[in-house]
Design an enzyme around this catalytic site. Structure first.
Site, PDB file in Angstrom:
ATOM      1  N   GLU A 170       0.844  -1.191   0.000  1.00 38.87           N
ATOM      2  CA  GLU A 170       0.000   0.000   0.000  1.00 38.87           C
ATOM      3  C   GLU A 170       0.876   1.237   0.000  1.00 38.87           C
ATOM      4  OE1 GLU A 170      -3.235   0.187   2.810  1.00 38.87           O
ATOM      5  OE2 GLU A 170      -3.060   2.362   2.965  1.00 38.87           O
ATOM      6  N   GLU A 175      -3.846  11.349   2.179  1.00 37.73           N
ATOM      7  CA  GLU A 175      -4.758  10.815   3.196  1.00 37.73           C
ATOM      8  C   GLU A 175      -4.879  11.834   4.332  1.00 37.73           C
ATOM      9  OE1 GLU A 175      -5.598   6.802   5.876  1.00 37.73           O
ATOM     10  OE2 GLU A 175      -3.540   7.258   5.244  1.00 37.73           O
TER      11      GLU A 175
END
Length: 280
Positions: A170, A175
């Site tokens: 990932e 974010e």
């Protein structure tokens, strides 16, 4: 054997050996050149997703799929809704993709994904049809886009890469977890994660978030993270040969807090670009 014959024989042998050496050398030259040309690789930059994929629904649907690759639920309290006939939470306007999260006032059960939180919102997620795969043929990748990200408590927007066949890999390019700090994370395992935290001035204004991924060994890549063209740091991870989805989503609550907004929340994206080097 008389002297004349000895001289003649010696001359004949000398000429024969000389010709043989010239012939052998002549035969070797083209082979050597072939070998040299065979190891000279051609590197060509190519666009995988250009920045016009949000220009229309036909362009969007040619490059992107609705929802997460695995469905509607993930690790927050928002359930994703969207399709070719449902644009309430995933819609386009003037080249901008908007994901809208709206709070619901009825019981819709719990998310089907860990940690199985109760569903409080309907929202939107999309993922690209193309995948990022770093290998010998495609050793370098660029993934970037412009975003207006919500940062109210309980909002959890992301622009990220995640493994097709397993998790991890990932890489989180954008974010926000309910405040103005952007997290750029690289997960090697669920316990082995590196993070770059950057305070972004006014995340709700347009900013550019970028990752440059390059193969550095048979197993490892370096991921360079940028915001607004400024290098923020680099992580190394064993991502070679591991295909990754490209996802844009507006999740809610979860890691961003348990008291999300009562009104609608919006996450805007434009100019998404994905490119790579092809070695042939």
């Amino acid at each position: 054997m008389n002297t004349s014959m000895k001289i003649l024989l010696a001359l004949t042998c000398a000429v024969t050996l000389s010709c043989g050496k010239q012939s052998a050398t002549a035969d070797l030259k083209p082979i050597t050149q072939e070998k040299k040309s065979a190891v000279v690789a051609t590197v060509t930059w190519e666009t995988v997703i250009d920045n016009s994929s949000f220009a229309s629904y036909s362009a969007f649907e040619a490059a992107w799929n609705y929802l997460y690759p695995w469905g509607s639920d993930h690790n927050g309290t928002a359930r994703m809704y969207g399709s070719t006939s449902d644009h309430n939470h995933i819609y386009l306007n003037a080249g901008v993709l908007t994901l809208k999260a709206a709070r619901i006032n009825w019981n819709e059960g719990n998310s089907s994904s860990d940690p199985y939180l109760p569903i409080h919102y309907h929202s939107g997620a999309v993922h690209a049809k193309a995948q990022v795969l770093v290998n010998d043929q495609f050793p370098d990748w660029e993934v970037k886009g412009d975003f207006q990200a919500p940062f109210v408590a309980g909002s959890w927007p992301a622009f990220w890469l995640t493994g097709v066949n397993s998790w991890p890999p990932e890489s989180d390019i954008l974010e926000f977890k309910g405040n103005s700090t952007n997290w750029q994370n690289t997960f090697r395992t669920w316990q082995d994660v590196s993070s770059i935290l950057t305070n972004v001035s006014s995340p709700g204004s347009w900013h550019t978030y970028r990752a440059w991924i390059t193969k550095v060994s048979a197993t490892d890549v370096n991921i360079h993270y940028y915001i607004d063209g400024v290098w923020k740091g680099m992580h190394t991870a064993n991502f070679v040969g591991k295909p990754m989805y490209i996802i844009i989503n507006l999740q809610m609550e979860g890691s961003s807090g348990s008291n999300g907004p009562s009104g609608d929340t919006y996450y805007n994206a434009k100019n998404i670009y994905v490119g790579r080097n092809r070695v042939s």
